[in-house]
Scaffold this active site. Structure first.
Site, PDB file in Angstrom:
ATOM      1  N   ASP A  19      38.243  35.643  49.472  1.00  0.00           N
ATOM      2  CA  ASP A  19      38.519  34.173  49.235  1.00  0.00           C
ATOM      3  C   ASP A  19      39.223  33.808  50.588  1.00  0.00           C
ATOM      4  OD1 ASP A  19      38.892  31.850  47.936  1.00  0.00           O
ATOM      5  OD2 ASP A  19      40.478  32.632  46.769  1.00  0.00           O
ATOM      6  N   ASN A  21      37.819  31.282  52.839  1.00  0.00           N
ATOM      7  CA  ASN A  21      36.779  30.977  54.022  1.00  0.00           C
ATOM      8  C   ASN A  21      36.799  29.247  54.341  1.00  0.00           C
ATOM      9  OD1 ASN A  21      35.805  33.505  53.483  1.00  0.00           O
ATOM     10  ND2 ASN A  21      33.998  32.788  52.914  1.00  0.00           N
ATOM     11  N   ARG A  23      39.445  27.311  53.667  1.00  0.00           N
ATOM     12  CA  ARG A  23      40.733  27.121  54.101  1.00  0.00           C
ATOM     13  C   ARG A  23      40.742  27.399  55.667  1.00  0.00           C
ATOM     14  NH1 ARG A  23      43.976  29.783  49.811  1.00  0.00           N
ATOM     15  NH2 ARG A  23      41.835  30.252  49.082  1.00  0.00           N
ATOM     16  N   SER A  64      29.884  32.852  42.975  1.00  0.00           N
ATOM     17  CA  SER A  64      30.115  33.004  41.137  1.00  0.00           C
ATOM     18  C   SER A  64      29.137  32.184  40.566  1.00  0.00           C
ATOM     19  CB  SER A  64      31.706  32.946  40.963  1.00  0.00           C
ATOM     20  OG  SER A  64      31.752  31.548  41.008  1.00  0.00           O
ATOM     21  N   GLU A  66      30.321  29.867  38.700  1.00  0.00           N
ATOM     22  CA  GLU A  66      31.153  28.546  38.943  1.00  0.00           C
ATOM     23  C   GLU A  66      30.833  28.041  40.296  1.00  0.00           C
ATOM     24  OE1 GLU A  66      32.764  31.508  37.990  1.00  0.00           O
ATOM     25  OE2 GLU A  66      32.614  30.596  35.835  1.00  0.00           O
ATOM     26  N   ASN A  67      30.314  28.715  41.096  1.00  0.00           N
ATOM     27  CA  ASN A  67      30.129  28.114  42.723  1.00  0.00           C
ATOM     28  C   ASN A  67      28.821  27.260  42.699  1.00  0.00           C
ATOM     29  OD1 ASN A  67      31.020  31.092  44.283  1.00  0.00           O
ATOM     30  ND2 ASN A  67      32.451  29.417  43.943  1.00  0.00           N
ATOM     31  N   ARG A 187      42.198  41.084  46.423  1.00  0.00           N
ATOM     32  CA  ARG A 187      41.764  39.596  46.700  1.00  0.00           C
ATOM     33  C   ARG A 187      42.434  38.873  48.043  1.00  0.00           C
ATOM     34  NH1 ARG A 187      40.899  34.771  42.433  1.00  0.00           N
ATOM     35  NH2 ARG A 187      40.367  33.169  43.814  1.00  0.00           N
ATOM     36  N   LEU A 194      42.029  36.430  38.712  1.00  0.00           N
ATOM     37  CA  LEU A 194      40.677  37.464  38.498  1.00  0.00           C
ATOM     38  C   LEU A 194      39.481  36.634  38.723  1.00  0.00           C
ATOM     39  CD1 LEU A 194      40.268  40.424  38.325  1.00  0.00           C
ATOM     40  CD2 LEU A 194      40.634  40.368  35.938  1.00  0.00           C
ATOM     41  N   SER A 195      39.684  35.339  38.382  1.00  0.00           N
ATOM     42  CA  SER A 195      38.472  34.385  38.447  1.00  0.00           C
ATOM     43  C   SER A 195      37.210  34.905  38.053  1.00  0.00           C
ATOM     44  CB  SER A 195      38.344  34.090  39.936  1.00  0.00           C
ATOM     45  OG  SER A 195      39.435  33.424  40.495  1.00  0.00           O
ATOM     46  N   GLU A 206      43.470  49.347  40.420  1.00  0.00           N
ATOM     47  CA  GLU A 206      44.583  48.713  41.023  1.00  0.00           C
ATOM     48  C   GLU A 206      44.494  47.221  41.753  1.00  0.00           C
ATOM     49  OE1 GLU A 206      47.767  50.232  41.255  1.00  0.00           O
ATOM     50  OE2 GLU A 206      46.922  51.989  39.984  1.00  0.00           O
TER      51      GLU A 206
HETATM   52  C1  FPP Z   1      35.451  31.576  48.914  1.00  0.00           C
HETATM   53  O1  FPP Z   1      35.907  31.030  49.681  1.00  0.00           O
HETATM   54  C2  FPP Z   1      34.286  32.470  49.265  1.00  0.00           C
HETATM   55  C3  FPP Z   1      32.890  32.110  48.752  1.00  0.00           C
HETATM   56  C4  FPP Z   1      32.630  31.430  47.726  1.00  0.00           C
HETATM   57  C5  FPP Z   1      31.568  32.637  49.551  1.00  0.00           C
HETATM   58  C6  FPP Z   1      31.893  34.062  50.039  1.00  0.00           C
HETATM   59  C7  FPP Z   1      30.731  34.310  50.946  1.00  0.00           C
HETATM   60  C8  FPP Z   1      30.844  35.150  52.195  1.00  0.00           C
HETATM   61  C9  FPP Z   1      31.904  35.579  52.584  1.00  0.00           C
HETATM   62  C10 FPP Z   1      29.484  34.800  52.962  1.00  0.00           C
HETATM   63  C11 FPP Z   1      28.936  36.205  53.265  1.00  0.00           C
HETATM   64  C12 FPP Z   1      28.364  36.793  52.123  1.00  0.00           C
HETATM   65  C13 FPP Z   1      27.225  37.461  52.277  1.00  0.00           C
HETATM   66  C14 FPP Z   1      26.842  38.084  51.370  1.00  0.00           C
HETATM   67  C15 FPP Z   1      26.457  37.291  53.486  1.00  0.00           C
HETATM   68  P1  FPP Z   1      36.220  29.706  49.546  1.00  0.00           P
HETATM   69  O2  FPP Z   1      35.411  28.812  50.051  1.00  0.00           O
HETATM   70  O3  FPP Z   1      36.539  29.363  48.024  1.00  0.00           O
HETATM   71  O4  FPP Z   1      37.549  29.309  50.253  1.00  0.00           O
HETATM   72  P2  FPP Z   1      38.713  28.402  49.796  1.00  0.00           P
HETATM   73  O5  FPP Z   1      39.384  28.766  48.543  1.00  0.00           O
HETATM   74  O6  FPP Z   1      39.643  28.325  51.304  1.00  0.00           O
HETATM   75  O7  FPP Z   1      38.115  27.071  49.909  1.00  0.00           O
END
Ligand code: FPP
Length: 240
Positions: A19, A21, A23, A64, A66-67, A187, A194-195, A206
């Site tokens: 989590d 990315n 931000r 997820s 939800e995504n 996380r 836990l989302s 743990e």
């Molecule tokens: C959550 O950060 C992250 C995701 C929804 C995607 C995770 C994907 C990767 C790390 C890409 C690499 C994966 C593969 C399999 C190549 P967010 O976007 O919810 O961040 P935020 O909460 O800061 O907005």
């Protein structure tokens, strides 16, 4: 230290909610996909760290259920990042004999992504040194719903008595029944939730939370999480 205690000091299976990315990208005034790209580098680093430290299973929450409601360009960007990852990193899976698997409703993914995933999964399916599990279009409740539906169908067909449904029967109908439950769940980004991730499987895991945003989470951060895990005493509900 006995052999058993030593073995327990390194988690066999680590599950990660990657989590932060978005931000991370925002702090740099860049689009969210820039953060996801950097996040893919963190995944590569952590996968290598698993190999070096003897963690056999790594499950990451990559997308997820939800995504799907995220903006279309972010969803398609994540899907193409996934394809790039599969193309660029397949050789590393072979070199390290890592089996790739997916947990989730893989049928929801775009055809091109699904085909690429199926290809790499088939090409690595005999490997057992390491296991990389991508949770894609995954939801913990959806997984339990799917298991319950499969059990209900068996009951309806007269193959299973309702009284025979126990924890083992439910566990046997989850997406990857042969994978051991995670020992440690990490996380990143300071969120303490836990989302909908591996609801059934994380019952005794743990939990490790860190403020570090996923694109900044590299080997040293992973080592810290494993050190913390080694300090915890796991009791599985038994008295101390
Ligand atoms: C959550 O950060 C992250 C995701 C929804 C995607 C995770 C994907 C990767 C790390 C890409 C690499 C994966 C593969 C399999 C190549 P967010 O976007 O919810 O961040 P935020 O909460 O800061 O907005």
């Amino acid at each position: 230290m006995s052999g058993r205690a030593e073995a327990a000091a390194v988690p066999r299976h680590v599950a990660i909610i990657m989590d932060g990315n978005g931000r991370w990208a925002k702090q740099r005034l860049r689009p969210r996909l820039f953060g996801h790209r950097a996040g893919a580098e963190s995944l590569r680093a952590v996968l290598r760290a698993c190999r070096d430290r003897g963690v056999e299973y790594l499950t990451v929450y990559a997308f997820s259920t939800e995504n799907w409601v995220r903006p279309e360009d972010e969803v398609s960007g994540l899907m193409s990042l996934l394809r790039t990852f599969l193309k660029k990193d397949e050789h590393e899976l072979h070199e390290n004999q890592v089996r790739l698997r997916v947990t989730g409703r893989i049928q929801d993914l775009p055809e091109a992504v699904r085909a690429e995933l199926e290809r790499v999964m088939a090409a690595t399916k005999t490997y057992a040194k390491g296991h990389l599990i991508l949770a894609l279009s995954y939801g913990g409740r959806a997984e339990i719903v799917d298991a319950v539906r499969a059990l209900a169908a068996e009951v309806q067909a007269g193959k299973l008595a309702p009284a025979a449904i126990d924890e083992a029967a439910i566990a046997a109908h989850l997406y990857l029944p042969d994978v051991p439950d995670p020992d440690l769940m990490i996380r990143t980004s300071g969120e303490l939730r836990l989302s909908n991730f591996l609801l059934w499987q994380l019952s005794y895991a743990e939990f490790y939370f860190t403020e570090t945003l996923w694109p900044d989470f590299r080997e040293a951060d992973f080592a810290k999480a494993l050190d913390e895990y080694a300090r915890r005493q796991r009791r599985f509900g038994a008295p101390s």
